[in-house]
Design a protein around this motif. Structure first.
Motif, PDB file in Angstrom:
ATOM      1  N   ILE A 162       0.867  -1.186   0.000  1.00 43.65           N
ATOM      2  CA  ILE A 162       0.000   0.000   0.000  1.00 43.65           C
ATOM      3  C   ILE A 162       0.904   1.237   0.000  1.00 43.65           C
ATOM      4  CG2 ILE A 162      -1.776   1.301   1.257  1.00 43.65           C
ATOM      5  CD1 ILE A 162      -3.010  -1.301   0.643  1.00 43.65           C
ATOM      6  N   TYR A 163       0.635   2.159  -0.914  1.00 48.18           N
ATOM      7  CA  TYR A 163       1.427   3.387  -0.996  1.00 48.18           C
ATOM      8  C   TYR A 163       0.683   4.538  -0.336  1.00 48.18           C
ATOM      9  CZ  TYR A 163       4.155   0.655  -4.238  1.00 48.18           C
ATOM     10  OH  TYR A 163       4.936  -0.331  -4.786  1.00 48.18           O
ATOM     11  N   GLN A 164       1.446   5.362   0.391  1.00 48.84           N
ATOM     12  CA  GLN A 164       0.851   6.505   1.095  1.00 48.84           C
ATOM     13  C   GLN A 164       1.369   7.813   0.501  1.00 48.84           C
ATOM     14  OE1 GLN A 164       2.420   4.835   4.933  1.00 48.84           O
ATOM     15  NE2 GLN A 164       0.449   5.543   5.718  1.00 48.84           N
ATOM     16  N   LEU A 165       0.466   8.783   0.382  1.00 45.03           N
ATOM     17  CA  LEU A 165       0.829  10.125  -0.062  1.00 45.03           C
ATOM     18  C   LEU A 165       0.844  11.025   1.167  1.00 45.03           C
ATOM     19  CD1 LEU A 165       1.330  12.241  -2.306  1.00 45.03           C
ATOM     20  CD2 LEU A 165      -1.140  12.459  -2.529  1.00 45.03           C
ATOM     21  N   LEU A 166       2.038  11.470   1.548  1.00 47.94           N
ATOM     22  CA  LEU A 166       2.191  12.255   2.775  1.00 47.94           C
ATOM     23  C   LEU A 166       2.520  13.708   2.468  1.00 47.94           C
ATOM     24  CD1 LEU A 166       4.483   9.685   4.646  1.00 47.94           C
ATOM     25  CD2 LEU A 166       2.008   9.897   4.857  1.00 47.94           C
ATOM     26  N   ALA A 167       2.131  14.570   3.397  1.00 51.61           N
ATOM     27  CA  ALA A 167       2.428  16.003   3.244  1.00 51.61           C
ATOM     28  C   ALA A 167       3.938  16.228   3.225  1.00 51.61           C
ATOM     29  CB  ALA A 167       1.803  16.776   4.406  1.00 51.61           C
TER      30      ALA A 167
ATOM     31  N   TYR B  92      -1.944  18.469  -1.708  1.00 54.33           N
ATOM     32  CA  TYR B  92      -3.286  18.787  -2.231  1.00 54.33           C
ATOM     33  C   TYR B  92      -3.342  18.695  -3.752  1.00 54.33           C
ATOM     34  CZ  TYR B  92      -7.400  21.664  -3.438  1.00 54.33           C
ATOM     35  OH  TYR B  92      -8.571  22.115  -3.979  1.00 54.33           O
ATOM     36  N   PHE B  93      -2.278  19.176  -4.424  1.00 54.83           N
ATOM     37  CA  PHE B  93      -2.266  19.163  -5.893  1.00 54.83           C
ATOM     38  C   PHE B  93      -2.212  17.741  -6.453  1.00 54.83           C
ATOM     39  CE2 PHE B  93      -0.249  23.593  -5.708  1.00 54.83           C
ATOM     40  CZ  PHE B  93      -1.462  24.215  -5.946  1.00 54.83           C
ATOM     41  N   LEU B  94      -1.830  16.777  -5.600  1.00 55.73           N
ATOM     42  CA  LEU B  94      -1.690  15.392  -6.060  1.00 55.73           C
ATOM     43  C   LEU B  94      -2.824  14.511  -5.539  1.00 55.73           C
ATOM     44  CD1 LEU B  94       2.140  15.141  -5.426  1.00 55.73           C
ATOM     45  CD2 LEU B  94       1.003  15.615  -7.580  1.00 55.73           C
ATOM     46  N   CYS B  95      -3.917  15.174  -5.114  1.00 53.17           N
ATOM     47  CA  CYS B  95      -4.990  14.461  -4.411  1.00 53.17           C
ATOM     48  C   CYS B  95      -5.735  13.458  -5.284  1.00 53.17           C
ATOM     49  CB  CYS B  95      -5.969  15.465  -3.795  1.00 53.17           C
ATOM     50  SG  CYS B  95      -6.920  16.413  -5.030  1.00 53.17           S
TER      51      CYS B  95
ATOM     52  N   ILE C  12     -15.853  10.706  -6.415  1.00 50.64           N
ATOM     53  CA  ILE C  12     -15.089  10.387  -5.196  1.00 50.64           C
ATOM     54  C   ILE C  12     -13.838   9.605  -5.597  1.00 50.64           C
ATOM     55  CG2 ILE C  12     -15.126   9.214  -2.953  1.00 50.64           C
ATOM     56  CD1 ILE C  12     -18.231   9.364  -3.128  1.00 50.64           C
ATOM     57  N   HIS C  13     -12.711   9.998  -5.043  1.00 48.90           N
ATOM     58  CA  HIS C  13     -11.458   9.300  -5.362  1.00 48.90           C
ATOM     59  C   HIS C  13     -10.716   8.963  -4.073  1.00 48.90           C
ATOM     60  CE1 HIS C  13      -7.679   8.283  -7.336  1.00 48.90           C
ATOM     61  NE2 HIS C  13      -7.086   9.054  -6.443  1.00 48.90           N
ATOM     62  N   TRP C  14     -10.449   7.686  -3.865  1.00 53.76           N
ATOM     63  CA  TRP C  14      -9.664   7.272  -2.699  1.00 53.76           C
ATOM     64  C   TRP C  14      -8.241   6.961  -3.137  1.00 53.76           C
ATOM     65  CZ3 TRP C  14     -11.333   7.579   2.256  1.00 53.76           C
ATOM     66  CH2 TRP C  14     -12.713   7.764   2.450  1.00 53.76           C
ATOM     67  N   VAL C  15      -7.277   7.735  -2.625  1.00 57.67           N
ATOM     68  CA  VAL C  15      -5.861   7.386  -2.851  1.00 57.67           C
ATOM     69  C   VAL C  15      -5.609   6.066  -2.130  1.00 57.67           C
ATOM     70  CG1 VAL C  15      -3.464   8.096  -2.466  1.00 57.67           C
ATOM     71  CG2 VAL C  15      -5.203   9.821  -2.998  1.00 57.67           C
ATOM     72  N   ARG C  16      -6.163   5.973  -0.916  1.00 55.28           N
ATOM     73  CA  ARG C  16      -6.084   4.734  -0.140  1.00 55.28           C
ATOM     74  C   ARG C  16      -7.377   3.953  -0.319  1.00 55.28           C
ATOM     75  NH1 ARG C  16      -3.015   4.465   4.503  1.00 55.28           N
ATOM     76  NH2 ARG C  16      -4.057   2.467   4.778  1.00 55.28           N
TER      77      ARG C  16
ATOM     78  N   ASP D 134      -0.876  13.363   8.641  1.00 62.33           N
ATOM     79  CA  ASP D 134      -0.314  14.074   7.487  1.00 62.33           C
ATOM     80  C   ASP D 134      -0.397  13.247   6.192  1.00 62.33           C
ATOM     81  OD1 ASP D 134       1.595  12.213   8.097  1.00 62.33           O
ATOM     82  OD2 ASP D 134       3.310  13.591   8.066  1.00 62.33           O
ATOM     83  N   GLU D 135      -1.313  12.265   6.195  1.00 63.35           N
ATOM     84  CA  GLU D 135      -1.507  11.454   4.986  1.00 63.35           C
ATOM     85  C   GLU D 135      -2.789  11.849   4.267  1.00 63.35           C
ATOM     86  OE1 GLU D 135      -2.110   6.859   3.426  1.00 63.35           O
ATOM     87  OE2 GLU D 135      -1.968   7.242   5.580  1.00 63.35           O
ATOM     88  N   LEU D 136      -2.651  12.170   2.977  1.00 62.62           N
ATOM     89  CA  LEU D 136      -3.839  12.472   2.156  1.00 62.62           C
ATOM     90  C   LEU D 136      -4.426  11.131   1.715  1.00 62.62           C
ATOM     91  CD1 LEU D 136      -4.061  15.162  -0.628  1.00 62.62           C
ATOM     92  CD2 LEU D 136      -5.215  12.984  -0.842  1.00 62.62           C
ATOM     93  N   ILE D 137      -5.677  10.875   2.114  1.00 60.97           N
ATOM     94  CA  ILE D 137      -6.228   9.543   1.814  1.00 60.97           C
ATOM     95  C   ILE D 137      -7.301   9.553   0.719  1.00 60.97           C
ATOM     96  CG2 ILE D 137      -5.660   8.572   4.075  1.00 60.97           C
ATOM     97  CD1 ILE D 137      -8.612   8.979   4.892  1.00 60.97           C
ATOM     98  N   GLY D 138      -7.844  10.752   0.402  1.00 61.44           N
ATOM     99  CA  GLY D 138      -8.860  10.785  -0.650  1.00 61.44           C
ATOM    100  C   GLY D 138      -9.234  12.202  -1.028  1.00 61.44           C
ATOM    101  N   SER D 139     -10.021  12.311  -2.087  1.00 59.92           N
ATOM    102  CA  SER D 139     -10.429  13.649  -2.571  1.00 59.92           C
ATOM    103  C   SER D 139     -11.640  13.513  -3.468  1.00 59.92           C
ATOM    104  CB  SER D 139      -9.281  14.303  -3.359  1.00 59.92           C
ATOM    105  OG  SER D 139      -9.052  13.593  -4.569  1.00 59.92           O
ATOM    106  N   GLY D 140     -12.188  14.654  -3.871  1.00 56.72           N
ATOM    107  CA  GLY D 140     -13.320  14.638  -4.800  1.00 56.72           C
ATOM    108  C   GLY D 140     -13.614  16.018  -5.307  1.00 56.72           C
ATOM    109  N   VAL D 141     -14.369  16.087  -6.408  1.00 61.81           N
ATOM    110  CA  VAL D 141     -14.755  17.364  -6.978  1.00 61.81           C
ATOM    111  C   VAL D 141     -16.014  17.844  -6.253  1.00 61.81           C
ATOM    112  CG1 VAL D 141     -15.433  18.582  -9.093  1.00 61.81           C
ATOM    113  CG2 VAL D 141     -13.862  16.635  -9.236  1.00 61.81           C
ATOM    114  N   ILE D 142     -16.004  19.090  -5.810  1.00 60.87           N
ATOM    115  CA  ILE D 142     -17.157  19.653  -5.103  1.00 60.87           C
ATOM    116  C   ILE D 142     -18.309  19.836  -6.084  1.00 60.87           C
ATOM    117  CG2 ILE D 142     -17.986  21.612  -3.738  1.00 60.87           C
ATOM    118  CD1 ILE D 142     -15.021  22.029  -2.856  1.00 60.87           C
ATOM    119  N   SER D 143     -19.472  19.245  -5.743  1.00 59.04           N
ATOM    120  CA  SER D 143     -20.630  19.304  -6.638  1.00 59.04           C
ATOM    121  C   SER D 143     -21.418  20.586  -6.398  1.00 59.04           C
ATOM    122  CB  SER D 143     -21.559  18.129  -6.394  1.00 59.04           C
ATOM    123  OG  SER D 143     -20.886  16.936  -6.684  1.00 59.04           O
TER     124      SER D 143
END
Length: 393
Positions: free
Chosen positions: A141-146, A156-159, A322-326, A384-393
């Motif tokens: 499992i890969y983690q995206l950290l601040a 944030y730009f890599l969310c 909805i996008h889950w990095v994790r 400090d781990e970014l785990i997911g993101s999404g476009v605001i509707s």
């Protein structure tokens, strides 16, 4: 054993220059690739032509480091996936984030595919963020950290990155402060050591957005209406309504509700929270855009940054956005998660709760947020781990 090959997106800036240097020091076979993302003469982005200077600087850095260098022309993909999308979103009265899109669609998709076709084991960029990995149920499992530099953290730009993309990516400067990066560049006598950070569109440079948009979206005269902070809209009888839908509800306005205070040349050139460019003076507090109506071509404004029209407790992300990095942390329908979230780059992380429902994800903040904009990205974190993101509707 053969050295691992890394292709660095050399942008002509100090961060990617030091990235290439560090990787070479670590014993990788490094190749520099400059992305040319723009040469559409029907739309001029600015009078300056920064990409020429940038590609030249990137080439000088590659020479200094004695690594192979070439330019790839991605302008067709960029126009289709980023610029056309921007025009479309602004035309609908939404506010897109081209930097997040550029990373998802260009750097870590088109560019990465080119790099892998050149035999690269990894792609590296000069982003201020870190990557970690661990084993879970026999899977990596890969983690995206601040980034360690809290002032420059670019997670944030890599969310929108995926596990597959993270697996093939390196972020060599994520543990460094910006000042340390500049110091290394100075010590190595790199031409980019003192170069200012680029502003504006990713890999394109400075863009004067209104002029840029006017080339495709026609100007259209409309009115600016000011809504009072004590307007009845903000004091509904349903004070007790704490349902998810009520907490994300947008205010709707009509022209007769406020007073006409000026004119504009197109509601689609303005975004919520905007203060500059309205051309209306003489108010005790500055006017902010609280809503744009592109159908009626009206801009609604309010005085002061604490105007109730700017504040909202929550937002909604459609289930398809909805996008889950994790992916292993993905919420099942009906569940919730306490988290920290931000709705724009450099915003401090705010306490929030995610509620996963059938139709999508509700993000409800502990404190009301200012200028939540449709089309922007919300990103959520654990520590400090970014785990997911999404476009605001």
């Amino acid at each position: 054993m053969a050295k691992k090959r890394v292709i660095v997106g050399l942008s002509g800036g100090v961060d990617s220059s030091v990235t290439a240097y560090l990787l070479k020091e670590q014993g990788y076979e490094v190749i520099g690739l400059f992305m040319k993302n723009w040469h559409d003469d029907s739309v001029t982005i600015s009078d300056e032509c920064p990409w020429l200077d940038d590609s030249n600087d990137a080439m000088l850095v590659a020479e200094k480091l004695n690594i192979p260098f070439q330019t790839v022309d991605l302008s067709e993909d960029y126009k289709e996936r980023i610029v056309d999308y921007m025009f479309d979103e602004y035309g609908k009265g939404r506010t897109p984030n081209p930097d997040v899109l550029c990373n998802r669609e260009i750097k870590f998709d088109v560019f990465m595919k080119i790099a892998l076709s050149l035999g690269a084991d990894y792609v590296a960029t000069g982003h201020y963020c870190r990557k970690a990995e661990f084993e879970k149920d026999g899977e990596t499992i890969y983690q995206l950290l601040a980034g360690k530099d809290k002032n420059k953290d670019q997670s944030y730009f890599l969310c929108q990155l995926s596990q597959e993309q993270l697996a093939k990516t390196l972020f060599p400067i994520g543990d460094l402060q910006k000042s340390e990066v500049r110091e290394i560049a100075t010590q190595q006598d790199l031409v980019t050591a003192e170069k200012k950070d680029s502003q504006g569109l990713c890999f394109i440079g400075k863009v004067r957005l209104p002029e840029f948009l006017q080339q495709k979206l026609q100007p259209k005269d409309g009115i600016i209406v000011e809504i009072e902070a004590n307007d009845a809209t903000y004091f509904s009888d349903k004070e007790e309504d704490t349902s998810l839908t009520s907490q994300i509800k947008k205010y709707t306005y009509h022209k007769e509700q406020g007073k006409k205070v000026g004119h504009h040349n197109g509601a689609h050139y303005f975004t919520k929270g905007q203060r500059k460019g309205l051309g209306v003076g003489g108010t005790p507090e500055p006017l902010f855009v609280i809503e744009t109506d592109v159908d009626e071509n009206v801009i609604y404004t309010g005085q002061g940054k604490n105007h109730p029209g700017l504040l909202r407790k929550g937002l909604f992300v459609d289930k398809n956005e909805i996008h889950w990095v994790r992916e292993d942390l993905k919420l099942p329908v009906g569940s919730q998660l306490k988290t920290k979230a931000r709705i724009r780059y450099r915003q401090t992380l705010e306490d929030a709760t995610l509620y996963q429902e059938e139709q999508g994800l509700y993000v409800i903040f502990d404190q009301p947020q200012t200028a939540i904009m449709e089309g922007q990205f919300v990103a959520w974190y654990q520590d400090d781990e970014l785990i997911g993101s999404g476009v605001i509707s």
